[in-house]
Design a protein around this motif. Structure first.
Motif, PDB file in Angstrom:
ATOM      1  N   GLU A 289     -19.339   3.991  38.754  1.00  0.00           N
ATOM      2  CA  GLU A 289     -20.775   4.254  38.644  1.00  0.00           C
ATOM      3  C   GLU A 289     -21.469   3.100  39.348  1.00  0.00           C
ATOM      4  O   GLU A 289     -21.460   1.977  38.845  1.00  0.00           O
ATOM      5  CB  GLU A 289     -21.175   4.313  37.167  1.00  0.00           C
TER       6      GLU A 289
ATOM      7  N   VAL B 181      -6.144   5.603  37.661  1.00  0.00           N
ATOM      8  CA  VAL B 181      -7.256   6.544  37.888  1.00  0.00           C
ATOM      9  C   VAL B 181      -8.562   5.766  37.731  1.00  0.00           C
ATOM     10  O   VAL B 181      -8.761   5.081  36.725  1.00  0.00           O
ATOM     11  CB  VAL B 181      -7.204   7.716  36.883  1.00  0.00           C
TER      12      VAL B 181
ATOM     13  N   LYS C  40     -17.060   1.836  22.926  1.00  0.00           N
ATOM     14  CA  LYS C  40     -17.841   2.734  23.772  1.00  0.00           C
ATOM     15  C   LYS C  40     -18.850   3.523  22.939  1.00  0.00           C
ATOM     16  O   LYS C  40     -18.507   4.129  21.935  1.00  0.00           O
ATOM     17  CB  LYS C  40     -16.873   3.688  24.479  1.00  0.00           C
TER      18      LYS C  40
ATOM     19  N   VAL D   8     -11.554   2.682  34.382  1.00  0.00           N
ATOM     20  CA  VAL D   8     -10.132   2.637  34.729  1.00  0.00           C
ATOM     21  C   VAL D   8      -9.294   3.248  33.613  1.00  0.00           C
ATOM     22  O   VAL D   8      -9.527   2.983  32.431  1.00  0.00           O
ATOM     23  CB  VAL D   8      -9.654   1.174  34.921  1.00  0.00           C
TER      24      VAL D   8
ATOM     25  N   GLY E   8     -12.936   5.805  38.359  1.00  0.00           N
ATOM     26  CA  GLY E   8     -14.230   6.400  38.715  1.00  0.00           C
ATOM     27  C   GLY E   8     -15.273   5.293  38.687  1.00  0.00           C
ATOM     28  O   GLY E   8     -15.248   4.439  37.804  1.00  0.00           O
TER      29      GLY E   8
HETATM   30  P1  ADP Z   1     -20.182   8.424  30.636  1.00  0.00           P
HETATM   31  O1  ADP Z   1     -21.453   9.105  30.842  1.00  0.00           O
HETATM   32  O2  ADP Z   1     -19.751   8.333  29.201  1.00  0.00           O
HETATM   33  O3  ADP Z   1     -20.106   7.081  31.295  1.00  0.00           O
HETATM   34  P2  ADP Z   1     -18.913  10.207  32.576  1.00  0.00           P
HETATM   35  O4  ADP Z   1     -18.135  11.417  32.282  1.00  0.00           O
HETATM   36  O5  ADP Z   1     -20.241  10.388  33.197  1.00  0.00           O
HETATM   37  O6  ADP Z   1     -19.006   9.334  31.270  1.00  0.00           O
HETATM   38  O7  ADP Z   1     -18.010   9.340  33.523  1.00  0.00           O
HETATM   39  C1  ADP Z   1     -18.394   8.093  33.967  1.00  0.00           C
HETATM   40  C2  ADP Z   1     -17.430   7.636  35.023  1.00  0.00           C
HETATM   41  O8  ADP Z   1     -16.113   7.556  34.499  1.00  0.00           O
HETATM   42  C3  ADP Z   1     -17.337   8.551  36.212  1.00  0.00           C
HETATM   43  O9  ADP Z   1     -17.402   7.767  37.381  1.00  0.00           O
HETATM   44  C4  ADP Z   1     -15.992   9.212  36.079  1.00  0.00           C
HETATM   45  O10 ADP Z   1     -15.419   9.486  37.335  1.00  0.00           O
HETATM   46  C5  ADP Z   1     -15.183   8.166  35.358  1.00  0.00           C
HETATM   47  N1  ADP Z   1     -14.083   8.711  34.554  1.00  0.00           N
HETATM   48  C6  ADP Z   1     -14.109   9.754  33.732  1.00  0.00           C
HETATM   49  N2  ADP Z   1     -12.921   9.935  33.150  1.00  0.00           N
HETATM   50  C7  ADP Z   1     -12.091   8.959  33.613  1.00  0.00           C
HETATM   51  C8  ADP Z   1     -10.730   8.593  33.377  1.00  0.00           C
HETATM   52  N3  ADP Z   1      -9.965   9.245  32.517  1.00  0.00           N
HETATM   53  N4  ADP Z   1     -10.242   7.532  34.044  1.00  0.00           N
HETATM   54  C9  ADP Z   1     -11.001   6.838  34.907  1.00  0.00           C
HETATM   55  N5  ADP Z   1     -12.278   7.123  35.149  1.00  0.00           N
HETATM   56  C10 ADP Z   1     -12.833   8.172  34.531  1.00  0.00           C
END
Ligand code: ADP
Ligand code: MG
Length: 491
Positions: free
Chosen positions: A23, A19, A276, A211, A21
Motif C-alpha cells: 500500500e 507473498v 491488526k 508480507v 502486497g
Molecule cells: P486492509 O484493508 O486490512 O489493509 P486489504 O485486503 O486491503 O487489507 O489488503 C491490504 C494489502 O495487503 C494489499 O496490498 C494486499 O495485496 C495485501 N495482502 C492481502 N493479503 C495478503 C497476504 N496473504 N499476504 C501478503 N499480502 C497480502
C-alpha cells in the motif's frame, strides 16, 4: 533467455514462497490541501501552513480540491485502471495527537480508482505484471516531533490535511527484487504523470509492506503489515527480514499473528506495534460534510488528454523508431528528466544522432553528474550544447579523440563547444600540407622503420599513424592521415 529461479526462503521443512502486497501512500502534487486552501509545500516553518479546517476548529467545513481529484484520475489512467464515476468520502475514526479532527477523511467503500496494473522488470528476475487493487484519496495526518524537547512532544500540523493517494497493489509480488522494482517503477510513473514528486526522503512516498509466506501451492498465509517504510532499500529489507522471521516461527510450530509492525533500520529488524485492527474498529461512515463525488465523461477525457507519453510507450519508441538498444532505452526512460534531456539533444541533432546522443549521455554526462551529485536538470552542459558537440563530430569538424577532450572541458566549464574548439585551436586538420610536413618529419627520424615497412612489415603502418596523430596533437583528420601515409610510404 535466462531463466530465473523462483525466489524462496529455505527452511528445515523445505522452501517457502514469499507473498507481498504494497500500500503506497503518495502525496499528491497540488498547491493546496485536499479539503482546505492552506499551502501544501514541504519544509515550511512548523504550523505556518494550517487553516482552521486543518486544525479542526468547530464548525469548519471541508471543500474538495479539484486538482487533487484530477491528479488521482490521471494516475489511475496511467495505470490502465478503471475510473469510478461515483466515489465517496468516509470518516475513519481514531485518536492520535497529530490528528486534531479525531478522524481521517478517506475512501473505504467507494474509491475513486479501481483495478489496474503495472508492468515491472526486476533486477535479475523475469519481467512480470503486478495488479493494482485500487487507489483512494485521503488526508494525511500532522507530524509528532519527538526530538525537539527533552520531555515533551511537539505537534506540527503543516502536513495535516495534505492529499494522499493510497495505491494498493494485489498480493502479486513474490520477492524483494519484485517489490523494489514495483516501487521504483511506480515512483517513476508518478513523476512522469506529475501527480507526486516521489521524494521518499521528504516522505512524499512511503509504503505499508504486507508480507506472508506459504509452501508452493498452498493458500495464502496470514500476513503482517509493516508501516511507513520510506525507501526502496528498506522495503526490500523489510520483506527479507519479515519473511525470515515468519518462516522461523512457522517451522518452530508457531502461528503468525496478523499484526501491524514497525521497521527499525538501525537494528535491521521489524517489531510488533499493535495487533491488526479491522475496518469496523474505525467505525467508518460516509462523511456528512461532503457530497459524493461524480465525474463526467468530459472530465475523464480531459485528464486522459493531459497525460504525457508514458515510460512504456516512450521506451518502445526509443527502441523502435530511434533504434536504441533495449538497455539504453530502459536507462534513458527510467526518469522523465533523463528522457526529456535526451529528446532535447536529438531535437537539435536530428534522429540520426540518437545512438551517439545516448552514448554521450550515458558514458560522459552520467559519470560527471554522479560525481558531483547533480541531477540532470542542473547539468553543466545544456542539451543545446550537447547537440552542437555531436554535430561537430558528425560533420568532421573535430575528431572523436578531440571530442572527448572538448566534452570534458564543457562539463568542467559549461562553455559552448564552438568556443572551446576555436579558443584552443582544436579543429580537425584536413589540410594535406600540414599533414605531409608532419609525416615527412616522422619518416626522416625513423629510417629503419621505413625500410622495414617497405620490406614487407605491413604492421608498422599503425605505428606511423600513431606517430602522426601524436605529432598533430590528435587534430589530424584520420582519413587524410591514412591516405597521405600510404602515398608517402610507397616512396
Ligand atoms: P486492509 O484493508 O486490512 O489493509 P486489504 O485486503 O486491503 O487489507 O489488503 C491490504 C494489502 O495487503 C494489499 O496490498 C494486499 O495485496 C495485501 N495482502 C492481502 N493479503 C495478503 C497476504 N496473504 N499476504 C501478503 N499480502 C497480502
Ligand atoms: Mg491496510
Amino acid at each position: 533467455m535466462s531463466t530465473t529461479a523462483p525466489y524462496t526462503v529455505p527452511g528445515e521443512t523445505g522452501d517457502w514462497e514469499i507473498v507481498v502486497g504494497l500500500e503506497v501512500h503518495a502525496q499528491v502534487t497540488a498547491k493546496s490541501k485536499l479539503f482546505s486552501g492552506a499551502a501544501a509545500s514541504f519544509g515550511a516553518e512548523p504550523n505556518t501552513q494550517v487553516s482552521l479546517v486543518d486544525a479542526a476548529m468547530p464548525g469548519m467545513l471541508p471543500v474538495l480540491n479539484g486538482e487533487c481529484v484530477r491528479q488521482a484520475v490521471r494516475t489511475g489512467l496511467a495505470l490502465d485502471a478503471q475510473i469510478h464515476r461515483f466515489s465517496r468520502f468516509d470518516r475513519k475514526n481514531y485518536f492520535y495527537a497529530d490528528l486534531p479532527q479525531g478522524y481521517q477523511i478517506s475512501q473505504l467503500y467507494h474509491p475513486i480508482v479501481g483495478e489496474g496494473y503495472l508492468d515491472i522488470e526486476p533486477d535479475g528476475e523475469a519481467p512480470t505484471r503486478v495488479g493494482i487493487e485500487r487507489i483512494h484519496l485521503e488526508q494525511d495526518a500532522g507530524k509528532s516531533v519527538h526530538d525537539g524537547h527533552a520531555t515533551m512532544t511537539y505537534v506540527d500540523l503543516n502536513r495535516s490535511g495534505c492529499a494522499l493517494m493510497e495505491i494498493v497493489s494485489k498480493p502479486d509480488l513474490r520477492s524483494p527484487a519484485q517489490a523494489g522494482a514495483y516501487v521504483r517503477s511506480l515512483r517513476s510513473l508518478l513523476r512522469y504523470v506529475g501527480s507526486c514528486d516521489g521524494n521518499m526522503e521528504e516522505g512524499s512516498m512511503r509504503a505499508d509492506v504486507n508480507v506472508s509466506v506459504r509452501k508452493a501451492g498452498d493458500p495464502f498465509g496470514t500476513r503482517t503489515e509493516t508501516k511507513n517504510v520510506n525507501s526502496v532499500r528498506f522495503v526490500m529489507a523489510t520483506i527479507e527480514l519479515e519473511a525470515r522471521r515468519q518462516v522461523d516461527v512457522l517451522e518452530a510450530g508457531g502461528t503468525i499473528v496478523q499484526e501491524t509492525r514497525l521497521f527499525d533500520p538501525d537494528r535491521m529488524e521489524t517489531r510488533s506495534m499493535r495487533s491488526k485492527e479491522d475496518a469496523h474498529d474505525y467505525r467508518y461512515f460516509p462523511d456528512p460534510d461532503l457530497l459524493p463525488l461524480t465525474l463526467t465523461e468530459d472530465f475523464v477525457d480531459e485528464c486522459r488528454a493531459s497525460l504525457p507519453e508514458l515510460p512504456t510507450a516512450k521506451r518502445a519508441r526509443f527502441e523502435g523508431a530511434l533504434g536504441l538498444s533495449r538497455y539504453d532505452a530502459a536507462l534513458l526512460t527510467a526518469e522523465h528528466e533523463t528522457a526529456s534531456y535526451f529528446e532535447a539533444v536529438i531535437g537539435g541533432t536530428g534522429p540520426t544522432q540518437a545512438k551517439a546522443a545516448a552514448n554521450w549521455i550515458m558514458s560522459e554526462l552520467f559519470g560527471v553528474l554522479k560525481k558531483r551529485g547533480v541531477p540532470i536538470e542542473k547539468s553543466p552542459v545544456s542539451p543545446r550544447q550537447a547537440s552542437e558537440l555531436l554535430g561537430m563530430i558528425a560533420t568532421g569538424k573535430i575528431s572523436n579523440t578531440i571530442a572527448k577532450q572538448v566534452s570534458e572541458i564543457m562539463l568542467e566549464t559549461g562553455d559552448d563547444p564552438e568556443t572551446i574548439v576555436d579558443k584552443r585551436g582544436l579543429s580537425q586538420v584536413s589540410d594535406t600540407g600540414a599533414i605531409d610536413a608532419a609525416i615527412g618529419e616522422i619518416l626522416a627520424t625513423n629510417p629503419d622503420k621505413v625500410a622495414d615497412y617497405r620490406g614487407g612489415k605491413d604492421k608498422l603502418f599503425g605505428f606511423f599513424v600513431g606517430q602522426t596523430m601524436r605529432a598533430m596533437a590528435g587534430k589530424a583528420n584520420p582519413a587524410v592521415v591514412n591516405e597521405r601515409l600510404l602515398a608517402l610510404l610507397a616512396g
